[in-house]
Write a protein that holds these residues in place. Structure first.
Motif, PDB file in Angstrom:
ATOM      1  N   ALA A  20       0.946  -1.224   0.001  1.00  0.00           N
ATOM      2  CA  ALA A  20      -0.128   0.025  -0.007  1.00  0.00           C
ATOM      3  C   ALA A  20       0.837   1.267   0.014  1.00  0.00           C
ATOM      4  O   ALA A  20       1.940   1.356   0.824  1.00  0.00           O
ATOM      5  N   ARG A  21       0.664   2.232  -0.887  1.00  0.00           N
ATOM      6  CA  ARG A  21       1.139   3.583  -1.001  1.00  0.00           C
ATOM      7  C   ARG A  21       2.666   3.286  -1.669  1.00  0.00           C
ATOM      8  O   ARG A  21       3.349   4.024  -1.623  1.00  0.00           O
ATOM      9  N   GLU A  22       2.838   2.157  -2.205  1.00  0.00           N
ATOM     10  CA  GLU A  22       4.265   1.996  -2.815  1.00  0.00           C
ATOM     11  C   GLU A  22       4.040   2.301  -4.428  1.00  0.00           C
ATOM     12  O   GLU A  22       3.045   2.065  -5.017  1.00  0.00           O
ATOM     13  N   GLN A  23       5.114   2.815  -4.965  1.00  0.00           N
ATOM     14  CA  GLN A  23       5.034   3.038  -6.497  1.00  0.00           C
ATOM     15  C   GLN A  23       5.093   1.723  -7.168  1.00  0.00           C
ATOM     16  O   GLN A  23       6.196   0.866  -6.666  1.00  0.00           O
ATOM     17  N   VAL A  24       4.352   1.331  -8.116  1.00  0.00           N
ATOM     18  CA  VAL A  24       4.683  -0.064  -8.584  1.00  0.00           C
ATOM     19  C   VAL A  24       4.302   0.201 -10.350  1.00  0.00           C
ATOM     20  O   VAL A  24       4.094   1.337 -10.555  1.00  0.00           O
TER      21      VAL A  24
END
Length: 359
Positions: free
Chosen positions: A225-229
């Motif tokens: 969650a809230r990570e750049q992917v």
């Protein structure tokens, strides 16, 4: 002058001229079709395909059709520095579009763009473009076409004449004969599966561990969650990567604003509630007794939306662990008699042993 090894390079480019296609017979409205050209370095065997645009999907599709036309893949694909293929032109280290690189790698090839502002690096395809413009477009200029398929059918007939019938004066052989002698034995065999067009997009997972792609939300494991992917998008699938590692894969859904969630991606607190439906609540309540079933039915019916009663019904059903089935059923019967419709009322009846008291 350049010497080309057999099966080494495939030069690709778009012709400067376009083909006019009538797209509406009644109004006479026309549209311009762009001509993609590919030519092998050693044999000069040429391929051409008309497309509506020069965008990335058309660019990739033209390469796939060209490789299938040649029946094999070269070691190198040599485009110019068009924006559709090259993200950043550089004399020493150009940045190639990721989708284009993926397509080339699928066929065992690599991309080697020409140096910026060095047209002689692709003299082979420049010459092929001129030949195609004279040999193909020159002969098609007085014909009227009503579809792209009709244009490509005419191009295919003229390509057959260019490759199989026209003899190259300096070598005394046709392009097809040179291809069979030089390029065909050296080309890499095509893979069993055709390349599937895929686009890459950078996204950030939301606080609810879902990634938005074209108005639909796809889950990733909640720890991201809230990570750049990075999302790899095809016509049928959505794959999501984090630092090069694939963390999720979904079947692609329409842009309806809904969510696609894999239960394993949910934290345990969310997962406990995910598989509960109205039908399951009614089934579980009926198994505990008729009064439990009736109370849950009325709780669901009283709420503006049935799902608003999920937690109340779920709480009543789980009282079975602490008080037993018979007591919970009796408490629900007492709640029905006094007109109570909440979990708190049933719990209060049980805590105060009112289920054992006659009304």
């Amino acid at each position: 002058r350049q010497d080309h090894a057999a099966g080494d390079k495939l030069f690709v480019d778009y012709a400067g001229d376009t083909v006019t296609v009538v797209v509406d017979r009644l109004s006479g409205k026309t549209r311009q079709a762009h001509l993609f050209v590919a030519v092998l370095g050693a044999s000069s065997l040429s391929y051409a395909q008309a497309r509506w645009s020069e965008t990335l999907p058309d660019w990739i599709e033209c390469h796939i059709l060209a490789l299938e036309f040649f029946g094999g893949a070269p070691a190198l694909l040599v485009p110019d520095n068009a924006k559709v293929a090259i993200i950043k032109a550089c004399h020493f280290d150009p940045q190639v579009n990721r989708t284009y690189c993926g397509m080339a790698a699928h066929y065992g090839s690599a991309v080697l763009p020409t140096r910026p502002r060095r047209p002689r690096d692709k003299a082979k395809v420049e010459a092929a473009v001129r030949i195609v413009e004279r040999w193909l477009l020159g002969r098609l200029r007085h014909r009227t076409f009503y579809s792209l398929a009709e244009v490509n059918a005419a191009i295919g007939q003229l390509l057959h004449d260019l490759n199989d019938k026209r003899v190259l004066r300096r070598v005394g052989a046709t392009r097809r004969q040179l291809f069979e002698e030089l390029d065909r034995p050296a080309l890499r065999p095509l893979p069993v599966e055709r390349y599937v067009f895929a686009e890459w997009r950078i996204r950030r997972a939301g606080l609810d561990y879902h990634v938005e792609i074209e108005r639909h939300y796809y889950s990733v494991p909640y720890r991201f969650a809230r990570e750049q992917v990075e999302a790899r998008i095809t016509a049928n699938t959505i794959e999501i990567f984090h630092k090069g590692e694939r963390i999720a894969a979904h079947r692609r859904s329409s842009g309806n604003g809904k969510h696609t969630t894999i239960p394993d991606h949910m934290p345990s607190a969310h997962r406990r509630f995910a598989d509960w439906t109205i039908e399951r609540i009614q089934r579980e309540a009926s198994a505990m007794g008729p009064d439990v079933a009736l109370l849950c039915e009325r709780i669901l019916a009283d709420r503006p939306h049935p799902e608003q009663g999920f937690r109340a019904c779920l709480g009543i059903i789980r009282l079975n662990k602490s008080f037993g089935r018979d007591r919970v059923n009796a408490a629900c019967g007492r709640a029905l008699e006094i007109g109570a419709r909440t979990y708190g009322s049933v719990r209060s009846i049980l805590d105060n042993h009112l289920d054992r008291t006659a009304a």
